[in-house]
Design a protein around this motif. Structure first.
Motif, PDB file in Angstrom:
ATOM      1  N   GLU A 118      54.001-113.121  -3.164  1.00  0.00           N
ATOM      2  CA  GLU A 118      55.161-113.569  -3.939  1.00  0.00           C
ATOM      3  C   GLU A 118      55.840-112.372  -4.580  1.00  0.00           C
ATOM      4  N   ASP A 154      59.316-106.503   7.805  1.00  0.00           N
ATOM      5  CA  ASP A 154      59.273-107.835   7.222  1.00  0.00           C
ATOM      6  C   ASP A 154      57.814-108.185   6.957  1.00  0.00           C
ATOM      7  N   PRO A 194      57.944-114.528   1.171  1.00  0.00           N
ATOM      8  CA  PRO A 194      59.388-114.793   1.135  1.00  0.00           C
ATOM      9  C   PRO A 194      60.085-114.287   2.397  1.00  0.00           C
ATOM     10  N   ASP A 195      61.146-114.965   2.772  1.00  0.00           N
ATOM     11  CA  ASP A 195      61.933-114.545   3.930  1.00  0.00           C
ATOM     12  C   ASP A 195      62.553-113.175   3.683  1.00  0.00           C
ATOM     13  N   GLY A 196      62.401-112.301   4.659  1.00  0.00           N
ATOM     14  CA  GLY A 196      63.065-110.990   4.602  1.00  0.00           C
ATOM     15  C   GLY A 196      62.508-110.031   3.575  1.00  0.00           C
ATOM     16  N   ASN A 255      51.090-111.585   9.162  1.00  0.00           N
ATOM     17  CA  ASN A 255      50.609-112.449  10.242  1.00  0.00           C
ATOM     18  C   ASN A 255      49.891-111.634  11.310  1.00  0.00           C
ATOM     19  N   THR A 259      51.852-116.898   3.752  1.00  0.00           N
ATOM     20  CA  THR A 259      53.075-117.347   3.080  1.00  0.00           C
ATOM     21  C   THR A 259      53.704-116.139   2.385  1.00  0.00           C
ATOM     22  N   ARG A 288      56.203-110.925   6.079  1.00  0.00           N
ATOM     23  CA  ARG A 288      55.584-112.125   6.648  1.00  0.00           C
ATOM     24  C   ARG A 288      55.081-111.839   8.062  1.00  0.00           C
ATOM     25  N   ALA A 289      55.917-111.239   8.885  1.00  0.00           N
ATOM     26  CA  ALA A 289      55.502-110.923  10.254  1.00  0.00           C
ATOM     27  C   ALA A 289      54.367-109.905  10.262  1.00  0.00           C
ATOM     28  N   ARG A 320      60.776-107.003   2.161  1.00  0.00           N
ATOM     29  CA  ARG A 320      60.395-105.690   2.697  1.00  0.00           C
ATOM     30  C   ARG A 320      59.867-104.839   1.555  1.00  0.00           C
TER      31      ARG A 320
END
Length: 339
Positions: free
Chosen positions: A272, A203, A231-233, A209, A229, A205-206, A235
């Motif tokens: 994005e 993922d 998107p969720d999920g 981070n 920032t 985002r993780a 990959r």
């Protein structure tokens, strides 16, 4: 092969602690078939001597295997012959009895053979599943070991460069060795954190981070805030993620070193995805880019690396001044990057 996670049908025939128990249970199945046939006698027309005995043979074969199945077939056949085939209470033999017994023998033989081959197929399936599971575990173990060794080797090379730095007097050469050592260490950490045997990317985002936190911690700065920032999920293929992560690392490091060298500030990392195409932006609120400073890829080694990585991915990298102050590093990648 008996395993707790096997399906029930793959454990058949059941292996009891004592085989005699299988024959005892088979005897009770046959006895139940006899009692059921006697109870159904008023409801049945003349004939059907074997009707309730077939389930006993099938159940015995299914649960305990061929030998108890044959035992049930013989016991049920003899019982039905003696009790239900006229003249009842005798083992009279005539052409009608021969045809009936031949029919019974054929049916139970086919049942036992089919059940036997079904159980063999189920057993082979369980063996193959166990072998596949063991191979998958070994592959994952070897993969992790390989990644661990590669990452360790990169860390060793980085440490060797740091040691070599002590024997170099030229400041430019020492700085180049420091940069090379830091980049090798970063690649090692990225490789260790990123890859997994399934080939499915992490993922983003993780991952971003964790990556940006690592970069800020390595810089020794406590007054820098990084906001990620994504998107969720989302990959991304690991072959794409490593170069992209290096571009993020170079951009964030450049923002800390040149944009915010003597004061705190914020760095915004935005990823994005639009129909598979990726756009990465690293913006800071620092002192910006001097108007007399070149921003092309000849400016610094870090920016040259970013441009080279972007070209490797078939994308485009640019560092520009932000309208509200600060600098913006942007990487645009084609649709093939996402997974």
């Amino acid at each position: 092969m008996q395993r707790s996670n096997e399906r029930f049908v793959e454990r058949l025939p059941l292996v009891l602690d004592r085989p005699v128990h299988a024959y005892i249970l088979t005897f009770f199945f046959c006895a139940a078939g006899l009692l059921l046939r006697i109870a159904a006698e008023p409801l049945l027309p003349v004939g059907y001597p074997f009707l309730t005995f077939f389930p006993a043979v099938i159940l015995s074969s299914f649960l305990f295997g061929v030998r108890p199945g044959v035992f049930a077939a013989v016991l049920c056949g003899v019982t039905s012959w003696y009790v239900f085939i006229p003249p009842n209470g005798s083992f009279a033999f005539n052409p009608a009895v021969a045809v009936a017994m031949l029919f019974y023998t054929g049916v139970v033989a086919v049942d036992i053979i089919l059940i036997h081959f079904m159980q063999r197929a189920n057993f082979n399936l369980a063996v193959e599943r166990e072998r596949s599971r063991a191979l998958a575990e070994n592959r994952e173990l070897l993969f992790h070991e390989l990644q661990h060794r590669v990452s360790n080797n990169l860390q060793v090379v980085a440490a060797m460069l740091s040691l070599q730095r002590r024997h170099v007097d030229h400041d430019v050469a020492r700085r180049a060795l420091d940069d090379a050592s830091a980049r090798l260490s970063l690649i090692g950490r990225i490789s260790r954190a990123l890859y997994d045997p399934s080939g499915v990317g992490q993922d983003m985002r993780a991952f971003l981070n964790a990556l940006t936190t690592d970069i800020v911690d390595a810089s020794g700065r406590t007054d820098i805030q990084v906001i990620v920032t994504a998107p969720d999920g989302l990959r991304i293929d690991p072959n794409i993620t490593v170069p992209l992560a290096l571009v993020v690392a170079e951009s964030v490091s450049n923002a800390i070193e040149h944009g915010l060298p003597d004061r705190g500030g914020a760095i915004a990392v935005t990823l994005e995805s639009n129909n598979g195409a990726l756009a990465l932006q690293v913006a800071d609120d620092g002192q910006g880019i001097a108007t007399d400073s070149p921003t092309d890829k000849s400016e610094s080694l870090g920016l040259r690396i970013a441009h080279a990585l972007a070209a490797q991915l078939g994308g485009h990298f640019a560092l520009t001044a932000a309208p509200q102050g600060g600098a913006v590093a942007r990487l645009d990648l084609p649709a093939r990057a996402s997974c």
